[in-house]
Scaffold this motif. Structure first.
Motif, PDB file in Angstrom:
ATOM      1  N   ILE A  66       0.429   4.348  -2.529  1.00  0.00           N
ATOM      2  CA  ILE A  66       0.158   5.733  -2.115  1.00  0.00           C
ATOM      3  C   ILE A  66       1.243   6.667  -2.665  1.00  0.00           C
ATOM      4  O   ILE A  66       0.941   7.776  -3.127  1.00  0.00           O
ATOM      5  CB  ILE A  66       0.048   5.817  -0.569  1.00  0.00           C
ATOM      6  CG1 ILE A  66      -1.236   5.120  -0.110  1.00  0.00           C
ATOM      7  CG2 ILE A  66       0.068   7.268  -0.096  1.00  0.00           C
ATOM      8  CD1 ILE A  66      -1.403   5.015   1.404  1.00  0.00           C
TER       9      ILE A  66
ATOM     10  N   ILE B  33      -5.396   9.097   9.070  1.00  0.00           N
ATOM     11  CA  ILE B  33      -6.380  10.150   8.785  1.00  0.00           C
ATOM     12  C   ILE B  33      -7.730   9.577   8.330  1.00  0.00           C
ATOM     13  O   ILE B  33      -8.769  10.019   8.836  1.00  0.00           O
ATOM     14  CB  ILE B  33      -5.817  11.152   7.747  1.00  0.00           C
ATOM     15  CG1 ILE B  33      -4.590  11.867   8.309  1.00  0.00           C
ATOM     16  CG2 ILE B  33      -6.879  12.169   7.349  1.00  0.00           C
ATOM     17  CD1 ILE B  33      -3.802  12.656   7.258  1.00  0.00           C
TER      18      ILE B  33
ATOM     19  N   LEU C 227       0.830  -1.201   0.000  1.00  0.00           N
ATOM     20  CA  LEU C 227       0.000   0.000   0.000  1.00  0.00           C
ATOM     21  C   LEU C 227       0.870   1.258   0.000  1.00  0.00           C
ATOM     22  O   LEU C 227       0.568   2.247  -0.676  1.00  0.00           O
ATOM     23  CB  LEU C 227      -0.912  -0.022   1.236  1.00  0.00           C
ATOM     24  CG  LEU C 227      -1.790   1.212   1.459  1.00  0.00           C
ATOM     25  CD1 LEU C 227      -2.755   1.423   0.298  1.00  0.00           C
ATOM     26  CD2 LEU C 227      -2.556   1.089   2.776  1.00  0.00           C
TER      27      LEU C 227
ATOM     28  N   ILE D  20      -9.609  16.610   8.131  1.00  0.00           N
ATOM     29  CA  ILE D  20      -8.306  16.044   8.475  1.00  0.00           C
ATOM     30  C   ILE D  20      -7.813  16.731   9.742  1.00  0.00           C
ATOM     31  O   ILE D  20      -7.583  17.944   9.742  1.00  0.00           O
ATOM     32  CB  ILE D  20      -7.306  16.250   7.317  1.00  0.00           C
ATOM     33  CG1 ILE D  20      -7.778  15.481   6.079  1.00  0.00           C
ATOM     34  CG2 ILE D  20      -5.899  15.815   7.736  1.00  0.00           C
ATOM     35  CD1 ILE D  20      -6.909  15.669   4.845  1.00  0.00           C
TER      36      ILE D  20
ATOM     37  N   ARG E 147      -2.593   3.896   7.497  1.00  0.00           N
ATOM     38  CA  ARG E 147      -3.162   5.243   7.453  1.00  0.00           C
ATOM     39  C   ARG E 147      -3.882   5.571   8.758  1.00  0.00           C
ATOM     40  O   ARG E 147      -4.504   4.701   9.356  1.00  0.00           O
ATOM     41  CB  ARG E 147      -4.135   5.351   6.279  1.00  0.00           C
ATOM     42  CG  ARG E 147      -3.442   5.379   4.915  1.00  0.00           C
ATOM     43  CD  ARG E 147      -4.425   5.298   3.788  1.00  0.00           C
ATOM     44  NE  ARG E 147      -5.073   3.993   3.765  1.00  0.00           N
ATOM     45  CZ  ARG E 147      -6.147   3.700   3.049  1.00  0.00           C
ATOM     46  NH1 ARG E 147      -6.710   4.632   2.298  1.00  0.00           N
ATOM     47  NH2 ARG E 147      -6.660   2.491   3.081  1.00  0.00           N
TER      48      ARG E 147
ATOM     49  N   ASP F 112      -0.596   8.210   4.658  1.00  0.00           N
ATOM     50  CA  ASP F 112      -0.920   9.117   3.554  1.00  0.00           C
ATOM     51  C   ASP F 112       0.237  10.060   3.235  1.00  0.00           C
ATOM     52  O   ASP F 112       0.323  10.582   2.125  1.00  0.00           O
ATOM     53  CB  ASP F 112      -2.191   9.912   3.871  1.00  0.00           C
ATOM     54  CG  ASP F 112      -3.431   9.071   3.598  1.00  0.00           C
ATOM     55  OD1 ASP F 112      -3.618   8.677   2.447  1.00  0.00           O
ATOM     56  OD2 ASP F 112      -4.178   8.787   4.552  1.00  0.00           O
TER      57      ASP F 112
ATOM     58  N   GLY G 286      -0.587   9.490  -4.510  1.00  0.00           N
ATOM     59  CA  GLY G 286      -0.768  10.689  -3.684  1.00  0.00           C
ATOM     60  C   GLY G 286      -1.562  10.317  -2.452  1.00  0.00           C
ATOM     61  O   GLY G 286      -1.990   9.166  -2.309  1.00  0.00           O
ATOM     62  N   PRO G 287      -1.763  11.282  -1.523  1.00  0.00           N
ATOM     63  CA  PRO G 287      -2.493  10.968  -0.288  1.00  0.00           C
ATOM     64  C   PRO G 287      -3.916  10.507  -0.606  1.00  0.00           C
ATOM     65  O   PRO G 287      -4.604  11.151  -1.410  1.00  0.00           O
ATOM     66  CB  PRO G 287      -2.532  12.307   0.457  1.00  0.00           C
ATOM     67  CG  PRO G 287      -1.553  13.199  -0.225  1.00  0.00           C
ATOM     68  CD  PRO G 287      -1.376  12.695  -1.610  1.00  0.00           C
ATOM     69  N   THR G 288      -4.360   9.413   0.018  1.00  0.00           N
ATOM     70  CA  THR G 288      -5.717   8.921  -0.246  1.00  0.00           C
ATOM     71  C   THR G 288      -6.767   9.875   0.299  1.00  0.00           C
ATOM     72  O   THR G 288      -7.932   9.790  -0.063  1.00  0.00           O
ATOM     73  CB  THR G 288      -5.937   7.531   0.388  1.00  0.00           C
ATOM     74  OG1 THR G 288      -5.874   7.650   1.817  1.00  0.00           O
ATOM     75  CG2 THR G 288      -4.889   6.534  -0.078  1.00  0.00           C
ATOM     76  N   VAL G 289      -6.337  10.774   1.198  1.00  0.00           N
ATOM     77  CA  VAL G 289      -7.292  11.699   1.811  1.00  0.00           C
ATOM     78  C   VAL G 289      -7.320  13.056   1.093  1.00  0.00           C
ATOM     79  O   VAL G 289      -8.077  13.940   1.478  1.00  0.00           O
ATOM     80  CB  VAL G 289      -6.952  11.926   3.304  1.00  0.00           C
ATOM     81  CG1 VAL G 289      -7.181  10.643   4.085  1.00  0.00           C
ATOM     82  CG2 VAL G 289      -5.526  12.404   3.479  1.00  0.00           C
TER      83      VAL G 289
ATOM     84  N   GLN H  72     -11.347  10.364   9.968  1.00  0.00           N
ATOM     85  CA  GLN H  72     -12.451  10.958   9.201  1.00  0.00           C
ATOM     86  C   GLN H  72     -13.725  10.114   9.303  1.00  0.00           C
ATOM     87  O   GLN H  72     -14.821  10.641   9.457  1.00  0.00           O
ATOM     88  CB  GLN H  72     -12.034  11.094   7.739  1.00  0.00           C
ATOM     89  CG  GLN H  72     -10.977  12.166   7.527  1.00  0.00           C
ATOM     90  CD  GLN H  72     -10.508  12.227   6.085  1.00  0.00           C
ATOM     91  OE1 GLN H  72     -10.075  11.217   5.529  1.00  0.00           O
ATOM     92  NE2 GLN H  72     -10.595  13.397   5.483  1.00  0.00           N
TER      93      GLN H  72
END
Lengths: 109, 556
Positions: A86, B429, A82, B347, B427, B419, A90-93, B433
């Motif tokens: 990523i 964040i 993973l 976030i 992860r 992230d 890029g950031p998944t968020v 969320q």
């Protein structure tokens, strides 16, 4: 991070000037997208990029060079971890940031 | 607040010039990465998954509007329009180019900021109670001492290559809002029997892979001995700390292996040789620093009491925000305001350039130009007249900065996790969320009451999961993310380390698991007055474990 002995691999690094994730392309240049990475499909081929790696720091273009285990999905490299997926997207968020944002922008254009 | 003198200015500017030269030499290849890496880290420049990351120190979490505006400007011009406020009261920018970092540091130096000692095995940014100088329950403002420690520790030649990093926190109230017992040194400012100021000294706390609660090695250290005593601790640590093993190199391991009594004996012996030397702080020096932190002149604003009552009656959303995010100030006509950086589904700790500017404007206009960063990743306006609370609230609302959730289940601490972070295994964040969305309903949050969820994406515990009432630790297992839950941790004056409840949960089930625990609490508590933490302490983990794993069995 140690990579598997067998299996397909790509070579990754971060670009010196801005830290952006890059991959070694077939032409020997560092490219900004995983899709452009040279895939080493067997151990002998895997040796080729690994050999390229030590020369790269002398070129002073990249740092933190590492091999990444991948499998090919629809002819495209898909990192097994993973973490590397990523890095490649890029950031998944924040889908508006990183490589994924550029891909979206290109698709919209 | 503290203002740089000529020495500080020259020092920071000189450091920027030095780093500019180092970056230039790195880019030409004159400096190899092996040589450059420690130099960039000493200036706060890390390499993360996607790009470099710049960590900027915010000493004891205190900012002026001018400084906040500069952070907004850096976010906009050199980054991607946002910054991330951290659990060490700092800010991180996630996308700066190396070639821009000298310019960014120059921008920071112009507003008396820098990134020195935000990395490396040195004494890091000294943190403090975010309500310092304002809280009603405070004995005295701890920040002058944090500033004395900052000046003393900046580029301290003896302590620049410690066995491992070193973190100091200071609080000035019985109610510990600075988590001092999970720091390498925790200082609790208090009054002695004769009314003089001094510190209870705690040593050897920390989180990471081996969490430990600090041991109190001195009940009262007179203030003039602050530097000599801390130096004695540092010397004992520097001499005996485990340099052979990175994972055993923090002072907490030394305290554990040596024993608190023996360590205290060694510190006291070292201190005997130092206490009346040049490190003894003259009262005039302490007073000189203290004047920088003199509170603003707060005129009586008694009209605020009546005004506020009417405003709360007329606007339930405002009333909810006041009840939740506004806390008592030592001046009865004023209050401390917590600006939540935890909007529902947001976030934790992230703020856009526009939000930073909005906070700067509000602070300048209505809050005496002072802003604080909390270790819980929120912002604080420490001095707001009751009569001005509505104006502050109205100005925060359009910027999505008025979420009324301070201390509630959606006020979650989360590290950047996988992230962004090169060290992370999972992860953080997205879990924060999803939890925030699951518990979005304001009435439900109030019903649950105080509940601190803290999430880390690896064992280094930047998300403080060990001291979460519910702690969540992300790990990687067989290539997948797995989340371990701990219960009963706390980072206040009753500090405790959470206990692992049982097998972990995947990304698709972790939110359900937390909800099961919260529902179990609601059914088990004696009354609304018994908080989640109190219930766990009374009952132990067993009933929660039963709720969690038996419901999972039923579902299977």
């Amino acid at each position: 991070m140690a990579t598997k002995k067998d299996g397909a691999k790509v070579l990754t690094a971060n670009r010196l000037t801005d830290g952006i994730a890059v991959w070694l392309g077939a032409g020997g240049a560092w490219v900004e997208h995983l899709d452009g990475a040279f895939i080493a499909r067997h151990a002998e081929a895997g040796a080729a990029p690994e050999e390229t790696a030590p020369r790269a720091p002398a070129h002073n273009l990249v740092l933190d060079i590492a091999g990444v285990d991948i499998e090919e999905r629809d002819g495209r490299p898909y990192p097994l971890r993973l973490r590397e997926r990523i890095r490649a997207e890029g950031p998944t968020v924040r889908r508006d940031l990183g490589k994924q944002a550029q891909d979206r922008a290109a698709m919209a254009a | 607040m503290y203002r740089y003198d000529e020495f500080d200015r020259d020092f920071v500017t000189g450091r920027v010039d030095q780093f500019r030269d180092q970056v230039a030499r790195r880019l030409t290849g004159e400096l190899a990465e092996d040589a450059f890496k420690p130099l960039r880290l000493m200036n706060g420049v890390y390499l993360q998954l996607h790009a470099y990351m710049l960590r900027v120190a915010i000493p004891y979490g205190t900012l002026s509007s001018r400084q906040m505006r500069r952070l907004a400007y850096i976010a906009r011009v050199y980054d991607k329009g946002y910054g991330h406020f951290t659990t060490r009261q700092n800010i991180q920018f996630n996308w700066p180019a190396l070639i821009d970092t000298p310019r960014i540091l120059e921008e920071l130096a112009q507003v008396e900021m820098h990134a020195i000692q935000t990395s490396g095995n040195c004494i890091r940014n000294v943190t403090a109670d975010h309500f310092a100088g304002a809280a009603a329950d405070e004995v005295a403002d701890p920040r002058p001492y944090a500033e004395i420690l900052r000046q003393w520790s900046s580029l301290h030649p003896e302590f620049s290559f410690l066995p491992r990093k070193f973190k100091i926190a200071v609080t000035g109230a019985e109610r510990d809002r600075a988590a001092i017992q999970v720091h390498d040194i925790g200082l609790h400012l208090k009054r002695g029997q004769d009314g003089s100021l001094g510190f209870a000294v705690h040593v050897g706390g920390g989180q990471g892979r081996t969490p430990m609660v600090a041991k109190k090695i001195r009940d009262f250290l007179p203030e003039q001995h602050l530097l000599s005593y801390v130096t004695a601790i540092m010397r004992v640590y520097n001499l005996h700390g485990r340099r052979d093993n990175k994972y055993k190199a923090r002072i907490k391991i030394l305290v554990h292996e040596t024993g608190a009594d023996e360590l205290a004996r060694q510190v006291e012996a070292e201190w005997e040789a130092l206490r009346d030397g040049e490190l003894r702080l003259p009262a005039s020096d302490i007073e000189a620093i203290r004047t920088y932190f003199a509170p603003p002149a707060l005129p009586d604003r008694a009209e605020g009491w009546a005004v506020l009552a009417v405003q709360k009656r007329d606007d339930p959303a405002f009333a909810a925000w006041v009840n939740r995010n506004v806390t008592p100030h030592r001046h009865p006509d004023y209050a401390c305001v917590t600006i939540s950086l935890k909007p529902i589904g947001g976030i934790p700790g992230d703020a856009t350039d526009d939000q930073m500017e909005a906070v700067a404007d509000i602070a300048e206009r209505l809050a005496f130009d002072e802003i604080r960063v909390t270790h819980e990743q929120n912002l604080v306006l420490p001095h707001v007249a009751l009569a001005d609370l509505k104006a502050v609230y109205d100005a925060l609302v359009p910027h999505d900065l008025a979420t009324a959730n301070a201390g509630l289940v959606t006020d979650i601490i989360a590290c950047p996790g996988l992230d962004y972070c090169a060290l992370a295994n999972a992860r953080s964040i997205p879990v924060a969320q999803q939890l925030s969305q699951r518990f979005a309903d304001a009435a439900r949050q109030e019903e649950i009451g105080e509940l601190k969820i803290k999430i880390s994406g690896c064992i280094n515990a930047c998300g403080h999961h060990h001291v979460g009432h519910i702690g969540i630790l992300g790990v990687e297992k067989k290539g997948e993310e797995l989340y371990q839950i701990t219960l009963g941790g706390s980072g206040d004056e009753t500090t405790s380390i959470g206990e692992i409840i049982g097998p972990g949960f995947g990304p698709d089930t972790i939110v359900d698991a937390v909800e099961t625990l919260v529902d179990a609490y609601l059914s088990l508590r004696l009354s609304r007055d018994e908080t989640f933490l109190a219930a766990v302490r009374r009952l132990g983990l067993a009933p929660f474990r039963a709720a969690l794993y038996e419901s999972a069995k039923e579902a299977a």
